[in-house]
Design an enzyme around this catalytic site. Structure first.
Site, short mmCIF file in Angstrom:
data_model
loop_
_atom_site.label_atom_id
_atom_site.label_comp_id
_atom_site.label_asym_id
_atom_site.label_seq_id
_atom_site.Cartn_x
_atom_site.Cartn_y
_atom_site.Cartn_z
N VAL A 167 0.85 -1.20 0.00
CA VAL A 167 0.00 0.00 0.00
C VAL A 167 0.88 1.26 0.00
CG1 VAL A 167 -1.69 1.32 1.34
CG2 VAL A 167 -1.90 -1.17 1.20
N ASP A 168 1.90 1.23 0.82
CA ASP A 168 2.81 2.37 0.97
C ASP A 168 3.43 2.77 -0.38
OD1 ASP A 168 4.03 4.21 2.59
OD2 ASP A 168 5.62 2.87 3.28
#
Ligand code: ADP
Length: 168
Positions: free
Chosen positions: A33-34
């Site tokens: 996600v990051d």
């Protein structure tokens, strides 16, 4: 009362007030996600993360904490970065995972965010078994009073969606 919704998809595409990033303590980006948040949101997010490291979080953002930045070019207004615990078989770290959701909702309230999208924090690179991660995520959001009207869990694959559906 917060409504919980589940969707299949990519969290960076959500049209909500705030999206939660499964960040790492450095706030300097990473995978999962990051990686997607920084790639799609552009450099403004990292600039603000650097400022946070230079001011409030010199040692990094501790596990279980949450902090907001701009969402840069993403459709959301804010990104709330939270650091999930790495899964451990020898130690129960569920309180830290619950803290990620509670703190993210607290930060959302401070921002005035009414719709918030969450990923399955810790259930990727950090190795948390998805059913347990889903149970903690749903249970914590249900039990945390906030002004958020919609907490949307954005699940990337079939297994994660099924786990959240069952937890709900
Ligand atoms: P962590 O390091 O906290 O484990 P990850 O980002 O590796 O976080 O993964 C968290 C969850 O988010 C995993 O279930 C992963 O499959 C999922 N995921 C990865 N990329 C995205 C995305 N763009 N949108 C929504 N979920 C995603």
């Amino acid at each position: 009362m917060t409504d919980i919704t589940l969707v299949h998809g990519d969290i960076t595409e959500q049209e909500v007030d705030a999206i939660v990033n499964a960040a790492n303590s450095s706030l300097m980006g990473g995978g999962g996600v990051d990686g997607a948040v920084h790639r799609r949101g552009g450099p403004a997010i990292l600039d603000e993360c650097r400022r946070l490291r230079a001011s409030r979080f010199g040692g990094g953002l501790p596990t279980g904490y949450a902090v907001a930045t701009t969402a840069g070019e993403l459709p959301a207004d804010w990104v709330i970065h939270t650091v999930g615990p790495v899964y451990s078989e020898s130690e129960d770290r569920s309180a830290l995972l619950a803290s990620c959701y509670r703190e993210s909702l607290r930060v959302a309230d401070e921002l005035g965010a009414r719709t918030v999208a969450f990923p399955a924090v810790s259930a990727g690179i950090y190795g948390w078994p998805i059913r347990d991660a889903a149970r903690i995520a749903v249970g914590t959001v249900l039990n945390t009073p906030s002004q958020v009207v919609e907490a949307r869990f954005v699940l990337f694959n079939e297994d994660a969606y099924a786990a959240f559906e069952q937890a709900l």
